[in-house]
Structures are given as C-alpha cells and as structure tokens.
Design a protein around this motif. Sequence first.
Motif, PDB file in Angstrom:
ATOM      1  N   ALA A   3       0.837  -1.195   0.000  1.00 32.85           N
ATOM      2  CA  ALA A   3       0.000   0.000   0.000  1.00 32.85           C
ATOM      3  C   ALA A   3       0.874   1.248   0.000  1.00 32.85           C
ATOM      4  CB  ALA A   3      -0.913   0.000   1.217  1.00 32.85           C
ATOM      5  N   GLU A   4       0.442   2.271  -0.734  1.00 28.90           N
ATOM      6  CA  GLU A   4       1.144   3.539  -0.777  1.00 28.90           C
ATOM      7  C   GLU A   4       0.392   4.572   0.054  1.00 28.90           C
ATOM      8  OE1 GLU A   4       4.015   3.963  -2.279  1.00 28.90           O
ATOM      9  OE2 GLU A   4       4.122   2.007  -3.265  1.00 28.90           O
ATOM     10  N   SER A   5       1.100   5.609   0.481  1.00 34.09           N
ATOM     11  CA  SER A   5       0.472   6.681   1.245  1.00 34.09           C
ATOM     12  C   SER A   5      -0.528   7.441   0.389  1.00 34.09           C
ATOM     13  CB  SER A   5       1.534   7.638   1.782  1.00 34.09           C
ATOM     14  OG  SER A   5       0.943   8.767   2.387  1.00 34.09           O
ATOM     15  N   ILE A   6      -1.579   7.948   1.028  1.00 32.07           N
ATOM     16  CA  ILE A   6      -2.559   8.773   0.320  1.00 32.07           C
ATOM     17  C   ILE A   6      -2.031  10.195   0.119  1.00 32.07           C
ATOM     18  CG2 ILE A   6      -4.499   7.461   1.248  1.00 32.07           C
ATOM     19  CD1 ILE A   6      -5.018   9.875   3.133  1.00 32.07           C
ATOM     20  N   TYR A   7      -0.947  10.548   0.819  1.00 26.62           N
ATOM     21  CA  TYR A   7      -0.387  11.891   0.726  1.00 26.62           C
ATOM     22  C   TYR A   7       0.634  11.964  -0.408  1.00 26.62           C
ATOM     23  CZ  TYR A   7      -2.282  12.557   5.447  1.00 26.62           C
ATOM     24  OH  TYR A   7      -3.116  12.642   6.533  1.00 26.62           O
ATOM     25  N   HIS A 342       1.507   6.483  11.061  1.00 26.12           N
ATOM     26  CA  HIS A 342       0.098   6.645  10.708  1.00 26.12           C
ATOM     27  C   HIS A 342      -0.541   7.691  11.613  1.00 26.12           C
ATOM     28  CE1 HIS A 342       1.171   2.638   9.254  1.00 26.12           C
ATOM     29  NE2 HIS A 342       0.171   2.724   8.401  1.00 26.12           N
ATOM     30  N   ARG A 345      -6.741  11.682  10.234  1.00 29.12           N
ATOM     31  CA  ARG A 345      -6.989  13.063   9.834  1.00 29.12           C
ATOM     32  C   ARG A 345      -8.019  13.676  10.776  1.00 29.12           C
ATOM     33  NH1 ARG A 345      -7.858  10.749   3.866  1.00 29.12           N
ATOM     34  NH2 ARG A 345      -8.677   9.132   5.228  1.00 29.12           N
ATOM     35  N   ALA A 358      -4.364   7.246   8.355  1.00 29.36           N
ATOM     36  CA  ALA A 358      -3.687   7.043   7.077  1.00 29.36           C
ATOM     37  C   ALA A 358      -2.179   7.003   7.274  1.00 29.36           C
ATOM     38  CB  ALA A 358      -4.057   8.165   6.119  1.00 29.36           C
ATOM     39  N   THR A 364       5.552   3.049   2.401  1.00 25.78           N
ATOM     40  CA  THR A 364       4.764   1.941   1.871  1.00 25.78           C
ATOM     41  C   THR A 364       4.598   0.917   2.983  1.00 25.78           C
ATOM     42  OG1 THR A 364       6.777   0.865   1.040  1.00 25.78           O
ATOM     43  CG2 THR A 364       5.550   2.237  -0.519  1.00 25.78           C
ATOM     44  N   HIS A 422     -10.643   2.253   2.274  1.00 26.26           N
ATOM     45  CA  HIS A 422     -10.522   3.710   2.246  1.00 26.26           C
ATOM     46  C   HIS A 422      -9.117   4.193   2.604  1.00 26.26           C
ATOM     47  CE1 HIS A 422     -14.858   3.835   1.828  1.00 26.26           C
ATOM     48  NE2 HIS A 422     -14.996   3.136   2.950  1.00 26.26           N
ATOM     49  N   GLY A 423      -8.201   3.259   2.839  1.00 26.79           N
ATOM     50  CA  GLY A 423      -6.834   3.637   3.179  1.00 26.79           C
ATOM     51  C   GLY A 423      -6.596   3.840   4.658  1.00 26.79           C
ATOM     52  N   ASN A 424      -7.556   3.405   5.500  1.00 27.32           N
ATOM     53  CA  ASN A 424      -7.390   3.506   6.946  1.00 27.32           C
ATOM     54  C   ASN A 424      -6.773   2.222   7.498  1.00 27.32           C
ATOM     55  OD1 ASN A 424      -8.736   6.131   7.508  1.00 27.32           O
ATOM     56  ND2 ASN A 424     -10.489   5.080   6.608  1.00 27.32           N
TER      57      ASN A 424
END
Length: 548
Positions: A3-7, A342, A345, A358, A364, A422-424
């Motif tokens: 998984a990659e960061s959402i930022y 992590h 938000r 997130a 990663t 959702h990336g959580n």
Amino acid sequence: MPAESIYPPVEIPNVGIFEFLFNRPQASVQPDQEIFVDAQTGRSYTYSQLKQTAIEFGQGLKGLWDWQKGDVLGLFTPNSIDYPPIVWGTHFAGGIVSPANPAYTVDELVHQLKDSGAKALLTQLAVLDVAKQAAKKAGIPEDRIALLGDDRDPEHRFKHFTSIKDNNLEAARSPRPVKINGDKDLAFLVYSSGTTGLPKGVMLSHKNIVANVLQITAGEPELESSDTILSFLPFFHIYGLTCILHQAVWRGFKCVVMSKFTIEDWCRHVQEHRITFSYVVPPVVLLLSKHPCVSDFDLSSLRMMNSGAAPLTQEIVHALHERTGLKVKQGYGLSETSPTTHMQRWKDWKTHIGSVGAMMPNMTAKFMSEEEKELPVGQTGELWIKGPNIFQGYLNNPEGTKNALTSDGFFKTGDVGYLDKHGNFFITDRVKELIKYKGFQVPPAQLEGLLASHEKIDDVAVLGVYRDDLASEVPLAYVVPTKGATPGPQLEKEIVDWLASKVANYKRLRGGVKFTNEIPKSASGKILRRLLKAKYQEEAKKGPKAKL
C-alpha cells in the motif's frame, strides 16, 4: 502490491537536525518568538535563544570534554525546557544523544550508558544520586556529569550545563555545526525493550528525524504557528522527542512544558495558557472522561488532541466527547520508526474511531501472513513498513537487526492489523510479547528473570492484562511458589513490593500475582502465554479481583 500513502511525497533534505531546524532560509519562525515555556516557573526560550544556547553548549562540549563527532551524551532527566538546547547543542558538536527514563534504577541506567558508550551524562539534582551511582559503574568520571534545570548542586561538585555553555575556549569556537551526513550519521540512540529482556539501542539517523517531522507536518496541516501546545509527554520517549520537541521548533508552536503530570495541573495549564492542541495517551483521555476535577476548568480552547503510544478504544473517545465536547484522534508509531507512521486526519476523528489513520507520506506498507506472504486489503496480518523514517538497526545487535529489517528495507513491526478500502489502517493485536503500560514497553522476560530469583518462587511467567480503570495493559505474574511458601494475599504483597524495589515504576506488577501449580511450556521450554491468557480470562469471569 504494498500500500502507498494517500499523501503526495515530501522532499526530505539530507542534512543534520541542527541545520534543518536553525539554518533554514526563510524560516517561518520569528527570532523573538517564544517556543518553550516552563509551565511552573514561566522561564522560557525564544527561537533565537534556543539556537544561541545550543551553539554555545556545543562549543563548550568541544572545549571542555574534547568532544568528537560520534561521541554519545546520556540524558537522564525529567522534562525541562533546558532539554532542547542540550540535545541540539550536542548535535551541533556532532554528537549523538541517548535519552534515558528518569525512573530507571541504577542498574537499568548502567545498561544503557554502557551499551551506548556514553561519554558524559546530563541530569537533574532530583535524580543525581542514581546518575552518580550509574555513571561510576559505567566508567563515566564525575567531572563528566553536569546538571540542567533550575536547581544547582549545593555542594558545588557538579557543574551546571550553563558552565559548559559558557566555557567558550577559543579553540572550541566554531560558527558552524559539525558537518553531518543526514542519511548515515546517528542523531539518537533511544532504547526500546525486547522480549528477550534488556532494552535495545534503536539507531536513529538525522534524516530519520528530519523525515518524520516533515511527514507529521504533512499529516497535520491544520496546526499553525499560532497554536499553543501542552507537553507532559516525556522527552526521553520518542513520542515526545519528535512530535513535540522537534516539531515545535520546526513549525513555531509555543510549547508549554510540564515536568510531571497530574490531571489537575494539566487542566489548569490548558485554561491558563489557552492551549489549542495536546499530544496525549489513552490513560489521560480516560482521566478527562471521568475525573471530577475536569468540570472545574475551562478547556474550550482545545481544538484537538492526538492520542498515541497505545490503542484508544471507541468507548473512551465517546465518553470524553459526551462529557466535555473535546475531540481526540489517534496515531501510531514505534521507536524504530522515529516514531509516527500513521495518523488519523482531523475530519475522521469521529467517523473512523479505532483506526490509527492514514499512512504518512513517502511510506509503503503491507500486511503479511505467518508464512510471510502478502495479504490483500481487509485481511489481518503483521504490519511491515518502509520509508525514510525507518531506523538504521539495533546497536551492538546484528541478530536483532537482521530479524527486524528485511533485505529490501521493510521493518517488521510485530503488530497485527489490516487495511480497509478507504486507506485507513487498524492495529488489532501484537505479535510480540511486550507488555505496553501507558506507552512504556515492559519485557516479560526481564521481570521473569528477577522474580525467579525470589526465594519463595519456584517458577514464574509474566503476561499483560488489561485494566479498564487505567486504560492500559499491566504486568501480571503467574507464580509457582516454593514448597513451604503459603500462597495468598500476604505472599502476593511481598512479591509485588519486592519487585517494585528493583524496577522502574512502570514495570511494577499492577496486575498483581496469581498462584498456580504449573507454568505451561512447550517441549523446547518456551512459556505458552496464550494458555495463561486463556486461564486468566476464565478466572476473570468468576469475579473481579481487587486492584493494586
């Protein structure tokens, strides 16, 4: 695929921490801006005073103690606003800082001083006796022990750090910090316990810390230089060290520093200083939701709190908000990750309770099965993470480093969880056997080794059990008493008090003692803690146990 960061990625300079914090062009912090304020006395440092004091202390180190690049300074002290300039003065001189828990016993401190190779030790008058004994055992001469804080040595045997700062020998003068390779040169040796007993030295480079400060900044854009934060988290702990100390200077927060925590003082400081943000831990959130004194103070200035170091339950979050209207979100990290990997938000504090949020930029992650096969989204496994904030390895422990870091740079966290669509991220359990009491790591094997030496104990196993009233895991010992020893409340108290005299406060048996005829073990002799946990849970159903 990991998984990659959402930022979006952030640019991370390969510089030393001193240069990063104080030699930046177009600094957003004004020279006369107050950064650290002593909550009790009101004494403070502005940004320019911090920089100048750090430079002078670094110069004094080189002149007085012939400081060389890579030398290690031990810090054994409660929180003080003198802590930051000493840290960055050591970095100015090219040194490495190894902060130790001021609750350590002599032998616990000796281990860290010896393992880190500390050349000198800074402490406070309140813990000077332990520091002296430990330094002697570790081979650090008394003339390399100095004090910080407001109290001076009445016998004048130990100099204050300002004496070192003022020791501006001409040979030591240097307008610039020692040149640092941020990617390779170490900034900190923080100590993290392992399941095998003695704490391990976590090697953190300058770039590790710089990266994490920038990652946290990206993850919490709502915070501004006009915010005032309250700091009671210990600076020797990586949570306080990075999230508060370094971030405050980088972003220009006013940071009100408490030397020790009480709920009454915390509330009073929030009211008097109009605190807008605070990093906290679950037991404090629990106190805010229940303690009667909270109703006596105006806490309305708080825009948000961030809880870390241990899991925060949905029930506590709801109870806090219903009683006070305060908001709290959650983050996750480890000493080995500098620490934050992590963070929830702000907008998700209520809708994603239980999630640690997130993943930070430039990182990663993947969840792995017991067979070390990558698992898809939604499935539970061990969290492996990779990024510029991942530590360099364990000091003097190549085997531990090899077991923790993969050849392609992933760190095996030992924590179990999953990723939602959702990336959580959610952390649900731990692979490791460490007990986490209010964010402090307690290695069962270390306590077992001590308890096994008690004359009335034949065999022992220590495990972590949850106490609702403390909102934390606590150590509990299953004990097989020796023949002739009578199991019961009297022996339990004797054992609990005996251990308390030998370990730091957070390692005490707050779960108490349970007596048993046998400690379950595998054929190889490994304690089967899962069977003891099941036994404890079954016993707990039969009735509550008196709290210690």
